[in-house]
Design an enzyme around this catalytic site. Structure first.
Site, mmCIF file in Angstrom:
data_model
loop_
_atom_site.group_PDB
_atom_site.id
_atom_site.type_symbol
_atom_site.label_atom_id
_atom_site.label_comp_id
_atom_site.label_asym_id
_atom_site.label_seq_id
_atom_site.Cartn_x
_atom_site.Cartn_y
_atom_site.Cartn_z
ATOM 1 C CB VAL A 106 1.512 5.420 1.985
ATOM 2 C CG1 VAL A 106 1.523 6.654 2.108
ATOM 3 C CG2 VAL A 106 2.306 4.855 3.262
ATOM 4 N N PRO A 107 -1.026 4.933 0.022
ATOM 5 C CG PRO A 107 -3.440 5.138 0.309
ATOM 6 C CD PRO A 107 -2.211 5.131 1.057
ATOM 7 C CB CYS A 108 1.093 8.402 -3.272
ATOM 8 S SG CYS A 108 2.058 7.043 -4.011
ATOM 9 C CG HIS A 109 -2.497 3.979 -5.687
ATOM 10 N ND1 HIS A 109 -1.946 3.401 -4.684
ATOM 11 C CD2 HIS A 109 -3.675 3.223 -5.833
ATOM 12 C CE1 HIS A 109 -2.771 2.511 -4.072
ATOM 13 N NE2 HIS A 109 -3.958 2.489 -4.524
ATOM 14 N NE ARG A 110 -6.406 3.536 -2.053
ATOM 15 C CZ ARG A 110 -6.166 2.940 -1.124
ATOM 16 N NH1 ARG A 110 -6.416 3.420 -0.156
ATOM 17 N NH2 ARG A 110 -6.210 1.284 -1.370
#
Length: 185
Positions: free
Chosen positions: A134-138
């Site tokens: 779940v790409p919270c780094h994006r």
């Protein structure tokens, strides 16, 4: 009154190394990812009884390894994340951010129909239980820079280093100026 063993769900945990440090994963009895983080879980539902089992987490580890080798841009894992309806709406929106692209907290707030809730979106992103997948780094601050990352498992500097590494893997770091570069400009 505590739960009996019969009422508790079973979860399987395994820690493994990655290019950005040790990762800890938890899957439920049918293989859905409950947690992926840079430390032991801080938010696992009370009704999950955790057992160490690297085999149950094998597909999770395999797909994460593929991601780090640049061989995977989308994950084929089912998720089982507990949260509020607002948090789940934010996490669902995060899953729609394509590999190699970024967005802002404000843009996510708009996409989920809560235009003025950028700060609340940031809080939901901060408690995302399944990092990387779940790409919270994006998600980046609208003011520029990287922002924070993985604060529930690592210190702020290490979190930004991990976020920078993940964005480098995805080829988007060139569009993000590190905080130190912005401060001296």
């Amino acid at each position: 009154m505590g739960m009996t063993t019969a009422q508790r769900r079973i979860g399987y945990q395994h820690s493994f190394t990655s290019p950005v440090g040790r990762l800890c994963g938890i899957v439920d009895k049918i293989g859905r990812v409950v947690w992926l983080g840079f430390a032991a879980p801080t938010r696992v539902p009370d009704d999950i009884e955790i057992h160490e089992n690297k085999y149950a987490c094998g597909e999770l580890e395999y797909q994460i390894e593929q991601y780090f080798r640049g061989e995977r841009t989308e994950f084929g894992l089912e998720l089982n994340m507990d949260g509020t309806s607002f948090q789940k709406a934010v996490w669902s929106r995060l899953l729609k951010i394509p590999y190699g692209e970024t967005t802002t907290y404000g843009e996510i707030a708009q996409k989920i129909g809560r235009r003025d809730a950028a700060r609340a979106v940031g809080n939901a992103v901060a408690v995302n239980p399944v990092a990387i997948i779940v790409p919270c780094h994006r998600v980046l601050p609208s003011g520029g820079g990287l922002g924070n990352y993985a604060l529930r498992g690592v210190d702020a500097e290490r979190g930004r280093s991990i976020k920078r590494s993940l964005l480098e893997i995805e080829g988007v770091l060139t569009t993000v100026a590190p905080e130190s570069a912005r401060a001296s400009a």
